[in-house]
Scaffold this motif. Structure first.
Motif, short mmCIF file in Angstrom:
data_model
loop_
_atom_site.label_atom_id
_atom_site.label_comp_id
_atom_site.label_asym_id
_atom_site.label_seq_id
_atom_site.Cartn_x
_atom_site.Cartn_y
_atom_site.Cartn_z
N ARG A 59 -4.44 -5.40 5.59
CA ARG A 59 -5.02 -4.96 6.51
C ARG A 59 -4.66 -6.19 8.11
O ARG A 59 -4.48 -5.20 9.12
CB ARG A 59 -6.03 -5.24 6.60
CG ARG A 59 -6.96 -4.71 5.70
CD ARG A 59 -7.64 -3.45 6.43
NE ARG A 59 -8.82 -2.63 6.01
CZ ARG A 59 -8.79 -1.02 4.63
NH1 ARG A 59 -7.48 -0.65 5.52
NH2 ARG A 59 -9.60 -1.14 4.22
N LYS A 78 -1.33 -0.35 11.86
CA LYS A 78 -2.91 0.48 12.85
C LYS A 78 -2.76 1.52 13.86
O LYS A 78 -4.11 2.65 13.15
CB LYS A 78 -3.12 -0.34 13.73
CG LYS A 78 -3.30 -2.17 13.58
CD LYS A 78 -3.82 -2.02 12.01
CE LYS A 78 -3.74 -3.85 11.98
NZ LYS A 78 -4.52 -3.94 10.27
N ARG A 80 -0.75 4.08 13.34
CA ARG A 80 -0.01 5.53 12.65
C ARG A 80 1.28 6.04 13.32
O ARG A 80 1.66 6.72 12.83
CB ARG A 80 -0.43 6.39 11.40
CG ARG A 80 -1.44 5.21 10.83
CD ARG A 80 -0.62 5.04 9.67
NE ARG A 80 -1.38 4.12 9.06
CZ ARG A 80 -2.36 4.57 7.98
NH1 ARG A 80 -2.23 5.03 7.14
NH2 ARG A 80 -2.64 3.17 7.12
N TYR A 121 3.85 7.88 3.14
CA TYR A 121 2.57 8.13 2.60
C TYR A 121 2.88 7.47 1.12
O TYR A 121 2.41 6.69 0.73
CB TYR A 121 2.24 9.45 2.54
CG TYR A 121 0.92 9.30 3.62
CD1 TYR A 121 -0.56 8.88 3.46
CD2 TYR A 121 1.64 10.06 4.36
CE1 TYR A 121 -1.31 8.62 3.95
CE2 TYR A 121 0.12 9.94 5.93
CZ TYR A 121 -0.81 9.57 5.56
OH TYR A 121 -1.96 9.56 6.00
N VAL A 128 -2.34 3.18 1.00
CA VAL A 128 -2.70 4.61 1.95
C VAL A 128 -4.18 5.24 1.85
O VAL A 128 -4.64 6.02 2.20
CB VAL A 128 -1.62 5.76 2.21
CG1 VAL A 128 -1.33 5.15 3.42
CG2 VAL A 128 -1.64 5.52 1.16
N ASP A 131 -7.86 4.44 3.46
CA ASP A 131 -7.73 5.02 5.05
C ASP A 131 -8.87 5.95 4.82
O ASP A 131 -9.94 5.79 3.76
CB ASP A 131 -6.53 6.03 5.26
CG ASP A 131 -5.12 5.55 5.27
OD1 ASP A 131 -5.15 4.77 5.56
OD2 ASP A 131 -4.82 6.76 6.06
N ASP A 132 -9.67 5.29 6.13
CA ASP A 132 -10.84 6.12 5.79
C ASP A 132 -11.02 7.64 5.69
O ASP A 132 -10.05 8.55 5.99
CB ASP A 132 -10.38 5.89 8.13
CG ASP A 132 -11.05 4.62 8.62
OD1 ASP A 132 -11.75 3.54 7.37
OD2 ASP A 132 -11.11 4.52 10.11
N TYR A 156 -10.30 14.19 1.49
CA TYR A 156 -10.21 13.93 2.58
C TYR A 156 -12.22 14.54 3.64
O TYR A 156 -11.77 15.28 2.76
CB TYR A 156 -9.16 13.86 3.66
CG TYR A 156 -8.15 12.95 2.83
CD1 TYR A 156 -7.52 11.69 3.70
CD2 TYR A 156 -7.48 13.00 2.32
CE1 TYR A 156 -7.19 11.10 3.37
CE2 TYR A 156 -6.03 11.85 1.88
CZ TYR A 156 -6.18 11.29 2.42
OH TYR A 156 -5.27 9.76 2.35
N GLY A 161 -6.66 13.75 9.55
CA GLY A 161 -5.14 14.09 9.43
C GLY A 161 -4.66 15.38 9.91
O GLY A 161 -5.81 16.26 10.09
#
Length: 258
Positions: A59, A78, A80, A121, A128, A131-132, A156, A161
């Motif tokens: 982070r 941050k 990408r 990736y 990764v 990720d959110d 996801y 994305g």
């Protein structure tokens, strides 16, 4: 290219050093464990992050860079934003659009929208997978050379994305919790969910400024049960890794002027 020169200067300034013997302190490990619980990762996947240097260290990082052959891949972790520089072409994402710049038309073979972050990736695994917008699901283990590797499927939420229907499965060593395999689907062209998984073995790792990142990966063939059998192609090697807490200017990620 000017972007490549700037990156070399940045690397010299931050001088991030590889140290295979460097380990996190106990205090850092406790802190990372709390962070994992706070973010509600599955317990086992949290241990995988810890085995690779800890989610806190990830982070804090601002820039990730590595070489794949003649290509230099640089990512702002941050935003990408990404730049892929090659002696004859460059491509990237400036935060708004995906762009391509070539010395001669047709030099770059491939689809810039698909390729620009593909190896980021693969290289930034397993981090990764924190990720959110991620959904975690425990799956059956795969077996290779007498060892069973437990796994977690990563999917996801909608509209996350460019390919939200892509799925990943990370398989880890049951003793060390180090990542060993990655299964993934590709839905970029079809835009539809798929159960056709490709399989990568993470052969070699190296410590890059405290984070354990891949040095070599190999695509594998599978049997009918989904277990790996033999290499499908030669290994892909990554060199000149860089993790930095120093940001690059936004202009670094913009398309060069013609």
């Amino acid at each position: 290219m000017k972007k490549f020169i700037l990156l070399v200067i940045t690397i010299t300034i931050v001088s991030c050093k590889n140290d295979p013997k460097k380990k996190s302190s106990n205090k850092e490990e406790v802190k990372d464990t709390k962070e994992v619980k706070k973010e509600n990762f599955p317990k086992e996947l949290g241990k995988v992050f810890q085995a690779h240097g800890g989610i806190n260290a990830w982070r804090k990082a601002q820039v990730l860079s590595f070489n794949k052959g003649e290509e230099v891949h640089t990512t702002d972790l941050k935003s990408r934003k990404i730049v892929v520089n090659h002696p004859k072409y460059s491509l990237g994402f400036d935060g708004k659009v995906i762009w391509l710049s070539e010395d001669e038309k047709g030099v770059f073979k491939g689809n810039p929208e698909f390729y620009y972050n593909l190896y980021f990736y693969f290289y930034a695994m397993p981090f990764v997978l924190a990720d959110d917008g991620i959904i975690y699901e425990k799956v059956n283990a795969i077996s290779f050379e007498g060892t069973d590797f437990p796994g977690y499927k990563i999917s996801y939420q909608a509209n996350v994305g460019t390919s939200p229907d892509d799925n990943y499965i990370v398989y880890y060593n049951p003793k060390s919790y180090q990542m060993e395999w990655l299964a993934y689907t590709v839905t970029f062209n079809s835009k539809e969910p798929s159960e056709n998984y490709n399989l990568i073995k993470y052969n070699k790792w190296e410590n890059v400024n405290g984070l354990v990142l891949p040095k070599e990966i190999t695509w594998y063939k599978k049997d009918d049960a989904g277990n790996p059998t033999e290499p499908a192609r030669p290994a892909t090697e990554f060199t000149l890794p860089l993790i930095s807490q120093a940001k690059l200017a936004d202009s670094f990620y913009e398309k060069p002027s013609e």
